[in-house]
Enzyme design. Structure first.
Site, PDB file in Angstrom:
ATOM      1  N   ALA A   1     -23.474 124.421   0.173  1.00  0.00           N
ATOM      2  CA  ALA A   1     -22.291 124.566  -0.716  1.00  0.00           C
ATOM      3  C   ALA A   1     -20.864 124.880  -0.438  1.00  0.00           C
ATOM      4  CB  ALA A   1     -22.516 125.828  -1.772  1.00  0.00           C
TER       5      ALA A   1
ATOM      6  N   CYS B   1     -31.000 127.674  -5.271  1.00  0.00           N
ATOM      7  CA  CYS B   1     -31.352 128.515  -6.191  1.00  0.00           C
ATOM      8  C   CYS B   1     -32.202 127.988  -7.212  1.00  0.00           C
ATOM      9  CB  CYS B   1     -30.229 129.074  -7.170  1.00  0.00           C
ATOM     10  SG  CYS B   1     -28.801 129.737  -6.282  1.00  0.00           S
TER      11      CYS B   1
ATOM     12  N   VAL C   1     -25.114 123.414  15.774  1.00  0.00           N
ATOM     13  CA  VAL C   1     -23.975 124.000  16.277  1.00  0.00           C
ATOM     14  C   VAL C   1     -24.555 125.041  17.234  1.00  0.00           C
ATOM     15  CG1 VAL C   1     -21.707 124.948  16.442  1.00  0.00           C
ATOM     16  CG2 VAL C   1     -22.198 123.005  15.030  1.00  0.00           C
TER      17      VAL C   1
ATOM     18  N   ASN D   1     -19.796 128.428  -3.511  1.00  0.00           N
ATOM     19  CA  ASN D   1     -18.955 127.293  -3.917  1.00  0.00           C
ATOM     20  C   ASN D   1     -17.634 127.626  -4.311  1.00  0.00           C
ATOM     21  OD1 ASN D   1     -20.330 124.826  -5.160  1.00  0.00           O
ATOM     22  ND2 ASN D   1     -21.906 126.464  -5.368  1.00  0.00           N
TER      23      ASN D   1
ATOM     24  N   TYR E   1     -19.486 136.148 -33.641  1.00  0.00           N
ATOM     25  CA  TYR E   1     -20.643 136.633 -34.181  1.00  0.00           C
ATOM     26  C   TYR E   1     -21.168 135.352 -35.334  1.00  0.00           C
ATOM     27  CZ  TYR E   1     -22.839 138.166 -38.741  1.00  0.00           C
ATOM     28  OH  TYR E   1     -23.393 138.212 -39.645  1.00  0.00           O
TER      29      TYR E   1
END
Lengths: 455, 455
Positions: B12, B46, B83, B309, B430
């Site tokens: 991400a 996730c 790396v 992100n 509502y």
């Protein structure tokens, strides 16, 4: 000697005020009398369309607390008793028991006006004919349900395309009626901008509702006192039943006659503690008052059950010797149209223009769940941000499951006067079943922030 | 001559940073090289539990953008390339192509560390045995799914009861396994207070999961290098498959070796623009950094895809010559356990104590829809407010459909430092299908405000 609190109107505001005052003051300190001219008290008017649709089977289910329960709590609730006159100078009200014809003056120490709203019934030919119904009270709802069950035909026309009109149109479809909706607006739900209203129209047409927009109703064609059709300048729409959903106006005739201060809409004007301006012993709330709009900093008439309940709490606290205020609203409202969820808060483009605000407007498409998650459905979010300052001005959302209540994020951001740039950093919840990793509201905020930066 | 941006980690943060920088700077101005030692890039970690559960059928669905798409946008993405060394003084990194063994130094103008997190694997006997799986990467997920499909028995043990552990336990149940979950915590989901965690436990037990709380795993019993059981001080739990969900730690070994500043958790320390402290040309974000907690005003380690992100966006803007900051988090997280929705934001009781805050805590029961509306389901909301000031400190919600995303209201209120008294007046949406007239969050705010007033 104790004091007396007199409440006119036994719905959300009136009974919330009475209950809250009762919590703070015992019966020895405060007598509470509540008048209502109707047969029911303490019910959810917002639930009526779902009752008509059959989701709610029993009117009793819409009643939060029965008259007996109120009386058991020391609230002297008098239904079918109309208050016909206010005498602020004499601190008394005149009541009329509908069944016996008895009339009497009753004095008060605290008067609460919770008279609600009256459906607008324009003076059109035939508007009072048999078969034409409003849907403001439980009595109205029961009358309509009886009419639907005994109707000889299955053609219904809904006049007006606000929240109640749209909800009623769906309810009538689910009752097996052929439904036509006639509105003078360009799209249904005029509290949305037309581009968002168009999404609602599509959903309604998809349900088989015939939608007639930009049309002015000129009257009802009747036969033998019974409605047969709704007429417009161009056309005529046959109807066995007509439902009026044109909107409401504050029921403030009593208040006007008593010289109490009314705003442009006809709603009562109050201070922050919901006391009628200039009258420390008269309180008012709910659908009969104007509310302060925290976004445009103006008074507006926005009759909604949420405000009515909050007003009742505030008034009851005040009468009971506590302290509470109602700081204002941001204009949040929502509804469900078939599987479509519709929500809005803050200013529409039209309202922002009227308030003298210049703004950027962005519309984004996203989904209610992570795109790869089963059942992810489209959601459209429109966001308005003030030019230069970037302050959030309004949000409209139309989408499937999980769309509507996302408006609450914007409601809080409006209340706290956040900028759309600030909103882009909000730590909103994420899990694949509930949201993409960038929540649709954040996607809209990012687009709006970019528009503001680009001037 | 253009500059070179080198990114370590292709998930991400890394790819959001690369993409955002590319939007701002063309290939002639900025060369972008992204290294990752794994086989996949740009995926939703996730989503792994939902893939294991079978909700998502294909790993490809979890991949937001393919390597080819990244390359087509001018991002030189090098998978299976690790790396192995950072040289901040020399402004270069050393990479190792896993398949060929090639090693080279590459210089950078901007280095982005997006190395993510590593699952915690305590040094217990048998922890590296065959049949013990983590679920951090798509590779992990694929290995687990292969193991589940070829497993000879149907007994699974999940060690740890955080979000991932709980989601995995449900996934395994849905795969037809008998699942035991072992945790040292008193209740599952320790980011909730135990009273709220108990509601999650009940739901899990209701799904048939055997929950072993307050238990310390001492090791794995193995046979021929294959796990056979998970052992605790008191007991042994037979296992054909073991899933580790103990949590993660920042993958910052490279950064530590290079002398970059790490916090108590081992996460990198950054400034508001996500630059590593003291290093204007090194940026870091996602699961390898500490974040500022706006509620307790402290640095914390909260690895989450949403932050990752946002960090990527901020870093990409900075590298690309734009301006953006990441002001911090309030600790919002959510999950779904069977039909139960679980969400939290702000401080738990434990975290508030640790921060030196005194508070009032209230818990209320409500419903996600109007009580009379079909399908109205219970919802429990717990709210913490600071003593005296009444500032909102945290909210936890456990309930059915429509519960989780209500946490976002609290997330905005925490960000803007509202008091619970102020929250009682919020104009939340509502309509009977979506909320009682007093939204559960408002009911909790009223209870909390009352507790604060009563001192």
């Amino acid at each position: 000697m104790g004091q007396r609190m007199v409440v006119v109107g036994a719905d959300a505001t009136g009974l919330a005020a009475a209950s809250q005052a009762r919590r703070l003051r015992g019966a020895d300190e405060l007598e509470i009398v509540v008048f209502d001219k109707g047969n029911f008290a303490s019910y959810s008017a917002c639930g009526i369309p779902y009752w008509v649709a059959g989701d709610v089977t029993d009117a009793e289910d819409l009643i939060a607390r029965s008259p007996a329960e109120h009386r058991a709590r020391g609230i002297d609730l008098r239904l079918r008793t109309e208050v016909t006159e206010l005498d602020p100078a004499g601190r008394r009200v005149r009541s009329h028991v509908l069944d016996t014809g008895d009339r009497e003056w009753l004095s008060y120490d605290h008067l609460v006006l919770a008279t609600g709203a009256t459906p607008i019934r324009p003076p059109l030919p035939g508007i009072d004919a048999e078969g034409v119904y409003g849907v403001q009270t439980l009595d109205d709802g029961q009358a309509l349900i009886d009419a639907l069950e005994s109707a000889t035909g299955k053609r219904a026309v809904v006049v007006g395309a606000g929240y109640i009109g749209v909800e009623m149109a769906e309810a009538l479809v689910r009752r097996g009626f052929d439904v036509t909706m006639v509105t003078r607006a360009a799209e249904p739900m005029a509290t949305l901008d037309p581009d968002m209203g168009a999404l609602v129209r599509k959903a309604m047409v998809g349900m088989g509702i015939q939608l007639v927009c930009d049309a002015e109703v000129t009257g009802m064609r009747t036969e033998d006192g019974r409605v047969r059709a709704v007429t417009t300048a161009e056309n005529e729409y046959p109807a066995d039943v007509v439902v009026l959903g044109i909107g409401v106006r504050p029921a403030t005739d009593l208040a006007r006659d008593a010289g109490l201060p009314l705003g442009e809409s006809g709603g009562l004007l109050t201070d922050l503690a919901q006391r009628v301006r200039g009258h420390d012993d008269i309180w008012a709330g709910g659908d009969c008052v104007e509310v302060f709009d925290l976004v445009s900093d103006t008074l507006r008439y926005i009759p909604l059950g949420t405000h009515a309940n909050k007003h009742g709490q505030v008034i009851g606290s005040g009468v009971g010797g506590g302290y509470a205020t109602f700081p204002g609203v941001v204009g949040t409202a929502m509804s469900k149209v078939c599987e479509l969820e519709v929500a809005r808060t803050g200013l529409s483009e039209k309202a922002a223009h009227r308030a003298g605000l210049q703004f950027h407007s962005v519309t984004i498409e996203s989904t209610g769940r992570a795109g790869y998650f089963p059942g992810a459905q489209p959601m459209t979010v429109k966001m308005l941000a003030e030019r230069r300052t970037g302050r959030l001005l309004g949000v409209q959302i139309v989408g499937r499951e999980g769309s509507a209540k996302r408006i609450d994020v914007a409601a809080v951001a409006l209340t706290t006067r956040m900028t759309v740039e600030q909103m882009t950093a909000l730590d909103l919840g994420y899990a694949p079943p509930f949201s993409p990793v960038w929540d649709p509201v954040l996607v809209a905020a990012r687009a709006a922030a970019k528009a503001v930066r680009q001037g």
